[in-house]
Scaffold this motif. Sequence first.
Motif, PDB file in Angstrom:
ATOM      1  N   ASP A 157      42.738  32.821  45.878  1.00 15.86           N
ATOM      2  CA  ASP A 157      43.009  34.147  44.949  1.00 15.86           C
ATOM      3  C   ASP A 157      43.828  33.694  43.796  1.00 15.86           C
ATOM      4  O   ASP A 157      43.979  34.053  42.839  1.00 15.86           O
ATOM      5  CB  ASP A 157      43.353  35.328  45.640  1.00 15.86           C
ATOM      6  N   PRO A 184      35.108  36.193  48.242  1.00 13.05           N
ATOM      7  CA  PRO A 184      35.124  36.525  46.996  1.00 13.05           C
ATOM      8  C   PRO A 184      36.538  36.584  46.446  1.00 13.05           C
ATOM      9  O   PRO A 184      37.544  36.998  47.202  1.00 13.05           O
ATOM     10  CB  PRO A 184      34.612  37.970  46.777  1.00 13.05           C
ATOM     11  N   VAL A 193      39.848  37.538  44.525  1.00  9.28           N
ATOM     12  CA  VAL A 193      40.339  39.038  44.230  1.00  9.28           C
ATOM     13  C   VAL A 193      40.151  39.101  42.600  1.00  9.28           C
ATOM     14  O   VAL A 193      39.694  40.388  41.957  1.00  9.28           O
ATOM     15  CB  VAL A 193      41.510  39.306  44.559  1.00  9.28           C
ATOM     16  N   THR A 235      36.648  39.756  41.345  1.00 10.15           N
ATOM     17  CA  THR A 235      36.187  41.427  41.630  1.00 10.15           C
ATOM     18  C   THR A 235      36.925  42.403  40.974  1.00 10.15           C
ATOM     19  O   THR A 235      36.090  43.114  40.232  1.00 10.15           O
ATOM     20  CB  THR A 235      36.695  41.252  43.270  1.00 10.15           C
ATOM     21  N   ALA A 272      31.820  37.422  41.289  1.00 11.21           N
ATOM     22  CA  ALA A 272      32.439  37.121  42.207  1.00 11.21           C
ATOM     23  C   ALA A 272      31.562  36.815  43.536  1.00 11.21           C
ATOM     24  O   ALA A 272      32.175  36.237  44.564  1.00 11.21           O
ATOM     25  CB  ALA A 272      33.604  38.273  42.754  1.00 11.21           C
ATOM     26  N   ASP A 308      29.005  38.406  46.583  1.00 13.01           N
ATOM     27  CA  ASP A 308      29.223  39.449  47.407  1.00 13.01           C
ATOM     28  C   ASP A 308      29.294  38.924  48.908  1.00 13.01           C
ATOM     29  O   ASP A 308      28.779  39.805  49.742  1.00 13.01           O
ATOM     30  CB  ASP A 308      28.323  40.756  47.294  1.00 13.01           C
ATOM     31  N   ARG A 355      38.771  42.726  53.346  1.00 11.11           N
ATOM     32  CA  ARG A 355      37.950  41.746  52.923  1.00 11.11           C
ATOM     33  C   ARG A 355      38.321  40.602  53.862  1.00 11.11           C
ATOM     34  O   ARG A 355      39.567  40.184  53.978  1.00 11.11           O
ATOM     35  CB  ARG A 355      38.399  41.023  51.443  1.00 11.11           C
TER      36      ARG A 355
END
Lengths: 155, 738
Positions: B394, B463, B465, B468, B474, B476, B509
């Motif tokens: 991320d 995904p 961050v 998203t 991103a 799902d 998540r």
Amino acid sequence: MAQRKSLNVNGKAVRITIDDPDMPLLYALRDNLQLHGPRFGCGLAQCGACTVHVNGKAVRSCVTPLSSLTAQQKVVTLEGLGTPERLHPVQRAFIDEQAVQCGYCINGMIMESAAFLARTKKPTEAQVKDALANNLCRCGTHARIVKAVMRAAGA
Amino acid sequence: MTIHASRRDVLKGGGALVVSFSFTGVVSETLAQEAKPLALTEVDSFLAINAAGEVTLYSGKVDLGTGVATALPQIVADELDVPLSRIKLIQGDTTLTPDQGPTWGSLSVQIGGMQLRNAAATAKAALLEEAAKRLDAKKEDLKVVDGVVSAGNKRLSYGELIGGKRFALTLDHAKPAATKDPKDYKFVGKPVPRVDIPDKVAGRFTYMQDFRVPGMLHGRVIRPAAIGATLENVDESSIKDVAGVVKVVREGNFLGVVAESEWGAIKAAQQLKASWSKSQTLPDAAKLWDEVRASKVVKDEVTSNIGNTAEVMGQANAKTLKATYDFAIHTHGSVGPSCAVAEFKDGKLTSWSASQATHSLRKQLAMMFGIPADSVRCIYIEGSGCYGRNGHEDAAADAALLAKAVGRPVRVQWSRADEHGWDPKGPPTLIDLRAAVDSGGAVTAWESEFFIPQQTAGSFNVPLVAATLAGMPAGDDIAPGNIFQNSAIPYKFANVKTVCRRLASTPFRPSWIRTPGRMQNTYANESFIDELAAAANADPVEFRLKYLDPNDKRGVEVLNRAAALAKWDKRSSPRRDQQGDVAAGRGVAYCKYELTRTYIAAVAEVEVKRSTGDIRVTKFYLAHDCGQIINPDGVRNQLDGNVIQTLSRTLIEELKYDRSAVTSLDWASYPILQFPQIPELVYDLIDRPNERPWGAGEPSAAVVPAAISNAVFDAIGARLRSVPFTPDKVLAATKGAA
């Protein structure tokens, strides 16, 4: 507003340019002086990864504002604790005990232990554990770290 | 072997290669031939030998602080007959290293190491072939010492034989080349000191967090005040007094700042006034387990089904036992928050991060920015230990987004709150167990149901961050990892049915935390079997042995050896001979990892203070069989890590949150185990040099929670069925047991 700040780091007088007199020492060491020893872990004095010595005392550089330091106070980082040819006994002991996993916390472990052993010559294992209670390790290297510190203490 | 100097050297070479591609615009045939092979089926993908006889290894599996940067060269040094000091290791660079899959699941030695061993053995056979020709000698008369082949007094070094040229040999990992007899190993099986430790203890190591590129700026992200919140307003004037701010980057609900200095970026991120919409997507924490149980089930995955449990359970005279176990939501908790550097140049993205899966990250970043995967290069640089998919990827996406926005390289360092608040979480795990026993206490049926989030088929892309939040592609996917593993059990009951109820969603998540699923599932299984042993008034070790497959000799041996190591006190639990406030107990747990590999058995000794509910684990014993051991000291170091980290998870850890967001954003609100709480650790490593090596980086975590739970039951007769074992839960369980 850019300004100059004088510090004594690892035995050398240095002058750095900073924008904020209250910037924590950690960023001066890592960004201005490009040192890799002190590490950012939390910025909250909770984990100990950023530990350095100021006049021989272990301090959390992430919450030590530069404005609190004078050019006379001696800042020592992991790089300045020993030399590559002559490691500090604690550094040597960490190699001998292979007391590292990822090693991100190890700066703090060594700096905290070195300061502790300087004032406590023959510690018990329990004293070592207490001395390191506020240094966090996530890999779970604790048992080896304690062994390394005991080895460095000559116990 | 100085890995860092060597890594830089080779990166320069690799970098030049890429630049030459981008300058030409089209890849000419000559240049294409120069691109380093990456296929798993080629020797050149894994290793190269230069004219000086130096060996470069290319490993898609990376050292996450586990010591494989030492173990992998050990394997190759033996197979090639070269000194360890002559081996350099390149890790996790999508331009240079083959895609051996993410560094997860305790597979770096078991899979990655064996692919390297095969490449080395194949290369060596070819080198001997060539030497035999050039030395005019028979292959079997050749000797190899330290990379020099000799026949009588004629000698040729590997450098002379292949120096810089390609091997151009194919590999079949299903039918590996003949490898050395383990009795001839010089490095494998020895406690070779780790190559990275001298630099790490001297402050000379370059972690991801230390990595810098010329012209680099510093970025910080400002995450939404609530998960799912919309960014309503940003007041840039709120940071006008912060020096060196380059840009406030706002893209949908993604918000970040870029500044000339790191401290400038931190101050700007702290000071920037932003308003977010209200969002309350999280369950009431007090009712988490009701929420999990009520979640929509998308699939029932039957992981084992033997006999007919329903029939046995349904018999009118059946004596049944039931229990429900749960394991809290956990964070990875890396001591160094995630960090990455990214640079966009001529439409191409270079991303430096501590990702455990650079090849998948590359695909995710390509999808996010809508560019071809070959326009993205992801390079691994070791960071703080990650213990699964934490925030490294991320941070890489954050850095890429900010770098694109400012047109310069950007370094993003997450704050402690970013890491605790936004790394993906180990999902909550709820487990129902039932068993039927006959009048003699023998188990006739076992049923279990695991309430765990679904895993998107074939994809482990958690995904990103930034993608998203910014509304960029991103995906799902829901990717908690292979958390179904070890839901099935190693015990041979006549009737067994184990089912994973895969849930449509989970509050946070999800991703894999160390020993994903195996830890939570083994906790429930190994505690419940202890309940059955107690109900039968049987010794917990003997009870397990009675149901283990006697033909699975390694499993039986590991359990017996753990009991011997701990001087196991043979009797049923609980002991009822203690009157004082502090009661001692011992508990056992056993696991065959994924029911196919590494065997582990543990004995925990605990002291429980009845008046406060405090648990102190005093000693922890492990017997461990991972087949051929590459580096016994490395394995011990990993066992320490497994036991201590899981002890922390078991006794203390639990994510805290309100209806909007994570509230345990630092080490005070999400504490982990500290030095005074560390038990004495005692191991019996079973080395089997003639067996294939299996993983050691996570299996032993699986047995920790149950061993402790069972020891507490032995001490005070109270069964702990909810991780973490906080003092209030111990007190409540004590009350319930009384």
